[in-house]
Design an enzyme around this catalytic site. Sequence first.
Site, PDB file in Angstrom:
ATOM      1  N   LYS A 276       0.588  -0.871  -0.266  1.00 14.85           N
ATOM      2  CA  LYS A 276      -0.237  -0.478   0.452  1.00 14.85           C
ATOM      3  C   LYS A 276       0.509   1.231  -0.199  1.00 14.85           C
ATOM      4  O   LYS A 276       0.891   2.324  -1.050  1.00 14.85           O
ATOM      5  CB  LYS A 276      -1.165  -0.206   1.247  1.00 14.85           C
TER       6      LYS A 276
ATOM      7  N   GLU B 243       9.703  -5.839   4.330  1.00 18.16           N
ATOM      8  CA  GLU B 243       9.969  -7.081   3.262  1.00 18.16           C
ATOM      9  C   GLU B 243       9.374  -7.026   1.996  1.00 18.16           C
ATOM     10  O   GLU B 243      10.605  -7.909   1.246  1.00 18.16           O
ATOM     11  CB  GLU B 243       9.421  -8.561   4.236  1.00 18.16           C
TER      12      GLU B 243
ATOM     13  N   GLY C  93      -5.344  -5.585   5.038  1.00 18.44           N
ATOM     14  CA  GLY C  93      -4.622  -6.189   4.461  1.00 18.44           C
ATOM     15  C   GLY C  93      -5.274  -7.673   4.168  1.00 18.44           C
ATOM     16  O   GLY C  93      -5.422  -8.551   3.286  1.00 18.44           O
ATOM     17  N   ARG C  94      -5.747  -8.193   5.314  1.00 14.30           N
ATOM     18  CA  ARG C  94      -6.340 -10.190   5.461  1.00 14.30           C
ATOM     19  C   ARG C  94      -7.567  -9.593   4.637  1.00 14.30           C
ATOM     20  O   ARG C  94      -8.426 -10.702   5.385  1.00 14.30           O
ATOM     21  CB  ARG C  94      -6.432 -10.013   7.119  1.00 14.30           C
TER      22      ARG C  94
ATOM     23  N   GLU D  40      -4.875 -12.522  13.621  1.00 17.87           N
ATOM     24  CA  GLU D  40      -4.666 -11.267  12.937  1.00 17.87           C
ATOM     25  C   GLU D  40      -6.004 -10.215  13.813  1.00 17.87           C
ATOM     26  O   GLU D  40      -5.626  -9.089  14.092  1.00 17.87           O
ATOM     27  CB  GLU D  40      -3.914 -10.564  11.968  1.00 17.87           C
TER      28      GLU D  40
ATOM     29  N   HIS E 102      -3.098 -39.634   9.639  1.00 19.67           N
ATOM     30  CA  HIS E 102      -2.193 -40.225   9.569  1.00 19.67           C
ATOM     31  C   HIS E 102      -0.744 -38.680  10.577  1.00 19.67           C
ATOM     32  O   HIS E 102       0.004 -39.819  10.413  1.00 19.67           O
ATOM     33  CB  HIS E 102      -1.662 -40.558   8.364  1.00 19.67           C
TER      34      HIS E 102
ATOM     35  N   LYS F  40       8.517  -4.814  14.217  1.00 21.19           N
ATOM     36  CA  LYS F  40       8.816  -3.382  13.193  1.00 21.19           C
ATOM     37  C   LYS F  40      10.038  -2.876  13.609  1.00 21.19           C
ATOM     38  O   LYS F  40      10.730  -2.879  13.388  1.00 21.19           O
ATOM     39  CB  LYS F  40       7.806  -3.068  12.215  1.00 21.19           C
TER      40      LYS F  40
END
Length: 537
Positions: free
Chosen positions: A202, A208, A263-264, A349, A380, A500
Amino acid sequence: MNKSAWEFVEREVEATKKRHMREFFESDPTRADRFTVSAAGWTLDYSKNRFTPALLHILLALAEESGLREATEAMFSGLPYNNTEKRAVLHTALRNRSGGAIRVNGEDVMPQIEAVLEKMGSFTNDVRTGIWRGHTGKTIRNIVNIGIGGSDLGPAMACEALHPFSKKSMRTFFVSNIDGTHLAETLAQIKADQTLFIVASKTFTTQETMTNANSAREWLIKELGDDAAVAKHFVAVSTNSEKVAEFGIDPANMFVFWDWVGGRYSLTSAIGLPLMIYIGHKNFLRMLRGFHAMDRHFRTAPLNRNMPVLMAVLGVLYNNGYGAESHAVLPYDQYLSRLPAYLQQLDMESNGKSINRNGERVGFQTGPIIWGEPGTNGQHAFYQLLHQGTKLIPADFIGFCKSQNPLGDHHDKLMANFFAQTEALAFGKSAEQCRAEGVPEELVPHKVFEGNRPTNTLLADALTPDVFGALIALYEHKVFTQGVIWNINSFDQWGVELGKVLAGRILPELTAAEEPELTHDSSTNGLIRRYRAARAK
């Protein structure tokens, strides 16, 4: 959480705790029919849960008295529901297919949304048909999305889920981790002259994302030998046109989204561009229609027939009434292999908060730990704990009547396991049944299954774009409902900020030529010195 309403829940839970699901089904032959609801292509059977009709009624009253209807209308109407950031929460507008206006601060945002969708569709068509080509004239065959968090998890999960609807000559890659290995291994699989990079940030300053984007840019220029190649091999999903232009991307190739899109919750925004290119404009619109169908259901259905609300109140029951700390999501479809990871961010979040909307510390558990694996792989691995462990772990089982890849009797065997697991978890196996089967007495305790383990069963005809969209919207609204009940803001994420900030402080301490004065705790100081010493060798 509404204390007086919760006290009624607690009293009914105490009366219900000692009862077994076997008893519920034996006393009510219509239980499955009564506690099954359908919407937007999905059927939810929630009958295999630890509740009586009286308890369910009280749980729904808890949701009502928490102000769910008012909160829902505030969200859908564009009011600043995200109170800590004073923003609207309007991901639902991104998939609004009703044709009606939705206003933020008095302005109808639908024309903006439709304009971006149209721009995405035009660009998608150009890439898929070869009108848009790389710097050397080659057709684009590789899409590399560079983002993190919601700018990565959503489109990555969706591209995997909707792979059967993709352009088969095209491949998508997703780079998110700042670990150089993630980018290096991706670049090793692609050719520069056939690759389009989508940088999703954004602000166009996310550490990152921009570290990976700058390294990809350097690689591209080295491979193609021309700085001008950046303009034909990079586009941006951002709001910062100045930074985008500095990077070498024509701002005309920047796709915008808005601060009222978290964002999510951003898959249906321009963040979904790699998905649209992968599955095509028409299939992307089908997905939006699925989202919208579940949005309408959530907004209008009565609470006792409302699929997200029912799943939400049952989650609150186990989280706060039984002390369950985690919730398993178990998709019986390989294409949904990344769904549990996506839902981890969506849920944890959003509702991983200990402070309520009034700025006060909560006195109860909020968001659960979300985890899971697809299909029989999990059987399993960790189902032993689900069946006979000491922890109560509610689970959602997600399955489809038809496979996208009908291969012999594979799908029948998969779904036989799907149905068997929820039956076994609910009803278990008694000592008497073991003895009747001839199990030696010394092994009987080991082969008893207590049952009474709660599950939801979500079943659809097939995994299509519209059914997929409805599934994601279902979980979004479930998370929102639980946030309302717990009186927390599901749309901020201040908890990601401290790490951060500290990382920004530590980075120059790792790279300085001379060791700077370290003022962290003794553990962190010692680890930094060990790292510097190892690098110096």
